[in-house]
Design an enzyme around this catalytic site. Structure first.
Site, short mmCIF file in Angstrom:
data_model
loop_
_atom_site.label_atom_id
_atom_site.label_comp_id
_atom_site.label_asym_id
_atom_site.label_seq_id
_atom_site.Cartn_x
_atom_site.Cartn_y
_atom_site.Cartn_z
N ASP A 140 -57.18 -54.28 6.27
CA ASP A 140 -56.33 -54.20 7.45
C ASP A 140 -55.66 -55.56 7.66
OD1 ASP A 140 -56.39 -52.18 10.22
OD2 ASP A 140 -55.53 -54.20 10.38
N ASN A 166 -59.02 -43.12 14.57
CA ASN A 166 -58.24 -42.93 15.79
C ASN A 166 -57.29 -41.76 15.56
OD1 ASN A 166 -59.42 -45.22 17.00
ND2 ASN A 166 -57.96 -46.56 15.96
N GLN A 215 -54.16 -44.03 18.10
CA GLN A 215 -53.59 -44.08 16.75
C GLN A 215 -52.19 -44.68 16.79
OE1 GLN A 215 -53.40 -40.25 14.81
NE2 GLN A 215 -52.81 -41.14 12.83
N VAL A 245 -50.54 -45.61 13.52
CA VAL A 245 -49.87 -45.26 12.26
C VAL A 245 -50.18 -43.79 11.98
CG1 VAL A 245 -49.62 -45.71 9.80
CG2 VAL A 245 -50.06 -47.62 11.38
N HIS A 253 -56.12 -42.14 8.47
CA HIS A 253 -56.82 -43.29 7.91
C HIS A 253 -58.16 -43.46 8.60
CE1 HIS A 253 -54.21 -44.68 11.21
NE2 HIS A 253 -55.13 -45.59 11.48
N HIS A 295 -60.99 -46.39 9.42
CA HIS A 295 -61.30 -47.82 9.45
C HIS A 295 -62.77 -47.99 9.04
CE1 HIS A 295 -57.87 -49.03 12.24
NE2 HIS A 295 -57.92 -47.74 12.49
P1 AMP Z 1 -54.63 -47.14 14.12
O1 AMP Z 1 -54.36 -47.93 15.37
O2 AMP Z 1 -55.97 -46.48 14.08
O3 AMP Z 1 -53.49 -46.20 13.82
O4 AMP Z 1 -54.72 -48.20 12.96
C1 AMP Z 1 -53.63 -48.71 12.26
C2 AMP Z 1 -54.10 -49.95 11.58
O5 AMP Z 1 -53.18 -50.27 10.57
C3 AMP Z 1 -54.20 -51.18 12.50
O6 AMP Z 1 -55.54 -51.66 12.48
C4 AMP Z 1 -53.23 -52.17 11.87
O7 AMP Z 1 -53.68 -53.49 11.94
C5 AMP Z 1 -53.14 -51.67 10.45
N1 AMP Z 1 -51.91 -51.99 9.74
C6 AMP Z 1 -50.64 -51.81 10.17
N2 AMP Z 1 -49.77 -52.18 9.22
C7 AMP Z 1 -50.51 -52.58 8.16
C8 AMP Z 1 -50.19 -53.08 6.87
N3 AMP Z 1 -48.93 -53.25 6.47
N4 AMP Z 1 -51.21 -53.42 6.04
C9 AMP Z 1 -52.48 -53.26 6.43
N5 AMP Z 1 -52.84 -52.78 7.62
C10 AMP Z 1 -51.87 -52.46 8.49
#
Ligand code: AMP
Length: 114
Positions: free
Chosen positions: A31, A87, A94, A96, A100, A102
């Site tokens: 991350d 999430n 969430q 992204v 996914h 974590h």
């Molecule tokens: P969520 O909030 O559960 O959707 O988690 C999305 C996660 O993606 C967050 O912890 C971000 O820090 C991570 N994230 C966003 N962009 C990138 C990236 N380019 N490379 C690695 N992690 C990322």
């Protein structure tokens, strides 16, 4: 067509990521904003927006992702335990919209989450 998500762009090699594991079904990478000394995201190559949008036919894939997470936790030496978070949706926090998980570890994690 909607814009590809940032994770789809990582799958396609369009943007870099610190990949720690990959196979024909999934990818695991660090991350970019780690919340623990070990913070890895495990994502399917298949474009599924969230856990809420998985189908019964995704059972094998979801099981595979959990096995990959367990192996990574072993490899990362998370002997004291770890946390797996998915999430989902707005209330789930969430950000992204590509499924996914974590994997967080190497520190004592608080509960409940904020
Ligand atoms: P969520 O909030 O559960 O959707 O988690 C999305 C996660 O993606 C967050 O912890 C971000 O820090 C991570 N994230 C966003 N962009 C990138 C990236 N380019 N490379 C690695 N992690 C990322």
């Amino acid at each position: 067509m909607s814009e590809p998500t940032i994770f789809k762009r990582i799958i396609d090699g369009e943007i870099p990521a610190e990949i720690v594991y990959e196979d024909e079904q999934c990818l695991a990478f660090r991350d970019v904003n780690p919340q623990a000394p070990v913070h890895i995201l495990v994502i399917p190559r298949k474009e599924i927006p969230s856990l809420a949008e998985t189908d019964d036919e995704d059972q094998m894939l979801l099981g595979h992702l959990m096995i990959v997470i367990r192996r990574l936790a072993e490899e990362m030496g998370l002997k004291n335990g770890f946390r797996v978070v998915a999430n989902s949706g707005v209330d789930g926090g969430q950000t992204v919209n590509h499924l996914h998980f974590h994997l967080l570890g190497q520190r004592n994690l608080d509960w409940p989450p904020g």
